[in-house]
Enzyme design. Structure first.
Site, mmCIF file in Angstrom:
data_model
loop_
_atom_site.group_PDB
_atom_site.id
_atom_site.type_symbol
_atom_site.label_atom_id
_atom_site.label_comp_id
_atom_site.label_asym_id
_atom_site.label_seq_id
_atom_site.Cartn_x
_atom_site.Cartn_y
_atom_site.Cartn_z
ATOM 1 C CB THR B 67 -32.455 -57.143 -31.295
ATOM 2 O OG1 THR B 67 -32.553 -55.888 -30.621
ATOM 3 C CG2 THR B 67 -33.518 -57.209 -32.378
ATOM 4 C CB CYS B 68 -28.053 -57.268 -28.786
ATOM 5 S SG CYS B 68 -27.531 -58.489 -29.935
ATOM 6 C CG ASN B 69 -28.630 -52.870 -28.511
ATOM 7 O OD1 ASN B 69 -28.008 -53.100 -27.482
ATOM 8 N ND2 ASN B 69 -28.041 -52.647 -29.674
ATOM 9 N NE ARG B 70 -34.801 -52.082 -30.960
ATOM 10 C CZ ARG B 70 -34.943 -50.812 -30.643
ATOM 11 N NH1 ARG B 70 -36.058 -50.401 -30.065
ATOM 12 N NH2 ARG B 70 -34.005 -49.948 -30.900
ATOM 13 C CB ALA B 134 -27.672 -53.110 -42.353
ATOM 14 N N GLY B 208 1.252 -58.752 -33.569
ATOM 15 C CA GLY B 208 0.795 -58.543 -32.196
ATOM 16 C C GLY B 208 -0.499 -59.289 -31.979
ATOM 17 N N GLY B 210 -3.238 -58.172 -30.057
ATOM 18 C CA GLY B 210 -4.268 -57.324 -29.440
ATOM 19 C C GLY B 210 -5.662 -57.754 -29.860
#
Lengths: 272, 442
Positions: B67-70, B134, B208, B210
């Site tokens: 995944t993105c983190n592991r 989740a 705006g 942003g």
């Protein structure tokens, strides 16, 4: 002594209340469905308990306080179940079912051993319909009262930015508003039909449609205030907290009708 | 994914020896994002990696979770379990074309029950950067399904991943770990739903250009909001943003008119106050006091504070949203012990399954060995007993087979019924030794 059926009714309602609280905490669909199932079980068994009580009295159980309370609790549960299914929202149950459980418990455990047997002319299908449908109206108003209070509380928390853990489980404000309005529509329709049946019944019994009993007048006032609520709650300027405050205030007229008028002013509407 | 999770988890690993599970991986705690990106596996890479690892005999079963983190490899070692760690580390390095030693200190290794507990924690969102998120459960499921469909899993990893998915689901439903929003944008969307219910029939206005506002509008779109208006001081930037979010651009000067339409207003404009109380009073009047949710993401604030006092206006600033996220984080952290208890419970179940699978394997081996000995015995001694008729020989063979069954009946039932896991495991190893069932034994 309480019968097996009475205990079963109470067990179903208590289980349903417990499961709905659990549902509010966990958001588990299975638990929610189980809660609804128990409520439906309670409503069905309560119907048979009331039927057996009515057979014993040869009339709709309205002539004693406990019978009337039990009938009210049943119709509150029926109305709530209908509104829950219609709006597909279960989160209001923990705030409605305690009343159902309390009323059923009182009528089960505090009622005298022998039910008062009705010896009046107040019986027959038309009369039974008049009583049942009128109490259905009051039960629907009670439900709209609870839902409106819930709206006002949630609205206050949202405006003050005081969000606890449970608020995320509550129905949206707009949904609560719709639920309240639906309940009032049911209440107004039921009370109107109940009153018409009452007038017809009075004509059969006394030969006149309107007897001038204070209950007739206060019932018309109740209809009027809720009709005003229905009218105003559809106007944008009144939508939201204002309409809910009006709904809460309207219910005090119902309470007045149920207490002061029943006990002190009306000559033949003692318990409904 | 359309495929369903396999239901058959029975069976024991071939060979019946100790079922080792190895895990090697890198996550947001051990490796910076640059390194995590380099060791990530796409679905195709995960399939190829599993194929290569099994072909080389490093592992018999393997699942790649990326995944993105592991990025993690779960495997059941092949012939040489002792070398599995080094072989897996070498494989990751070479597979991603990294110089040798470049992953030193960034990888973690877990074995057996530590690996099992780690996967259970991952599936439950306890090991995630955003506690209780989740998405991870779906990602673990996807990784497992990919491996399963490619035939890279066997009885051990099938059971392991099904247990992980089960515990992940239980943690989500039986605890409050994932109950409340954990990002400011998501908190704002949840608040909008708490006020209006379904957002499909409601309109939004973004003031705006942003980045945070744009991110929030994306969330609102994901939740079904169709009509979005954009107003910006710079008309060009406003129109550009409107194109990006598929909205409609409004001229900044039309702000009083624009405010009549939306139910949700997001402000993220530079330069301070944009919505004054008097402007909002007029807007609310012309929209008949219909409810409005105003999210002020501007720093300094874009909305006058007293706007919150207007009827049916719900005003939230960035600080308010940050407070909600903080409260929610604390609430989620309080749920960790309950989630860990569920994980421990599932781990115990997995251990019981492991032990029972090993018992079954052991019994099968024992039966095979005794059967072999019986056949040898009969072959040797039948020749000496020439006077026996073929019927007698058949009878002797049947009687010895029955004797074998009756000998094995008691230990078989004992092994099945033994509940004390640790003792059982020790006994299994002792029995294996007693009957000469080690791998190197004939």
């Amino acid at each position: 002594m309480t019968s097996f059926l009475d205990n079963l009714v109470l067990a179903f309602y208590v289980a349903s209340l417990g499961l709905h609280i659990w549902y509010l905490y966990t958001d588990s669909r299975f638990i929610g469905r189980l809660g609804t199932f128990c409520l439906a079980g309670g409503v069905v068994s309560h119907y048979f308990a009331l039927l057996s009580r009515a057979h014993a009295m040869n009339s709709v159980p309205y002539q004693d306080f406990y019978g009337s309370l039990s009938l009210f609790a049943w119709l509150l549960a029926v109305t709530y179940l209908g509104i829950e299914r219609f709006h597909r929202q279960r989160s209001v149950a923990p705030f409605v079912l305690p009343f159902v459980v309390a009323f059923v418990a009182i009528s089960t455990f505090l009622a005298p051993e022998t039910a008062a047997v009705a010896h009046t002319k107040a019986h027959g299908p038309l009369f039974a319909l008049h009583v049942t449908i009128t109490i259905l109206g009051y039960a629907a108003f009670a439900l709209s009262f609870v839902v409106s209070l819930l709206y006002l509380a949630q609205n206050r928390w949202l405006r003050d930015r005081r969000l606890g853990s449970v608020i995320w489980r509550f129905p949206a404000l707009e949904v609560l508003e719709r639920m309240s309005r639906s309940s009032v529509i049911v209440g107004v329709a039921a009370l109107s039909i109940g009153m018409v049946l009452g007038f017809v019944w009075a004509h059969r019994l006394l030969g006149q449609y309107v007897t001038g009993d204070p209950k007739e007048i206060i019932s018309l006032v109740v209809l009027l205030v809720y009709a005003i609520y229905l009218r105003l709650s559809r106007q944008t300027a009144w939508r939201g907290a204002r309409a809910c405050r009006l709904c809460v205030a309207s219910f005090f007229v119902v309470i007045f009708s149920y207490t002061v008028v029943n006990f002190y002013l009306s000559s033949y509407h003692r318990f409904f | 994914m359309a495929a369903t999770i396999p239901s058959s988890t029975h069976g024991a690993p071939a060979g019946g020896g100790p079922m080792r599970i190895v895990l090697i991986g890198a996550n947001h705690r051990t490796a910076p994002v640059e390194l995590r990106e380099r060791v990530a596996f796409s679905a195709e890479n995960a399939r190829r990696a599993a194929q290569e690892l099994r072909a080389r005999g490093v592992v018999g079963e393997v699942v790649v979770v990326s995944t993105c983190n592991r990025s993690e490899l779960y495997g059941v070692p092949g012939e040489n379990p002792e070398c599995a760690d080094a072989a897996l580390e070498d494989f990751i390095t070479s597979f991603h074309g990294l110089p040798p030693g470049s992953l030193n200190g960034s990888l973690y290794h877990h074995h057996d029950h530590d690996a099992v507990r780690h996967l259970f924690r991952v599936a439950s969102g306890l090991d995630s950067m955003l506690l209780g998120e989740a998405e991870i459960l779906g990602q673990v499921r996807q990784a497992y399904m990919l491996a399963f469909e490619n035939g890279a899993t066997g009885p051990v990893l099938n059971r392991l991943f099904q247990s992980a998915l089960e515990v992940g689901k239980r943690v989500r439903t039986e605890t409050q770990i994932g109950a409340r929003p954990m990002s400011a944008a998501f908190a704002a969307v949840k608040l909008a739903e708490q006020i209006f219910g379904r957002l499909r029939d409601h309109r939004g206005l973004i003031l705006g250009a942003g980045a945070m506002g744009e991110q929030l509008v994306e969330h609102l779109r994901d939740r079904g909001m169709n009509s979005i208006y954009v107003a910006n001081r710079s008309r060009e930037r406003g129109e550009e943003l409107a194109r990006r979010v598929s909205g409609e651009a409004f001229a900044w000067d039309d702000l009083p008119h624009a405010l009549e339409l939306p139910d949700i207003v997001v402000t993220c404009a530079a330069g301070g106050q944009v919505l004054s109380r008097s402007l909002m009073e007029r807007a609310m009047q012309s929209r008949g006091d219909r409810a409005m949710f105003v999210i002020d993401l501007g720093v300094p604030r874009n909305v006058e504070a007293s706007v919150a006092d207007l009827y049916n206006v719900y005003l939230y600033t960035m600080d308010n949203l940050a407070d909600i996220v903080k409260q929610n984080r604390h609430a989620r952290e309080k749920e960790i012990p309950r989630a860990e208890a569920l994980i421990s419970e599932q781990l115990e179940k997995f251990k019981v399954w492991q032990a029972s699978a090993r018992s079954v394997a052991l019994l099968a081996e024992l039966r095979d060995k005794l059967q072999h000995n019986r056949e040898e015995f009969l072959r040797k001694h039948m020749d000496e007993m020439e006077h026996l008729t073929p019927e007698d020989r058949e009878r002797v063979a049947r009687l010895t087979a029955e004797l074998l069954d009756s000998i094995l009946e008691l230990p078989a039932s004992r092994l099945r019924e033994e509940k004390e896991l640790r003792r059982k495991l020790e006994e299994i190893e002792a029995v294996r030794h007693l009957f000469g069932l080690e791998k190197n034994q004939p």
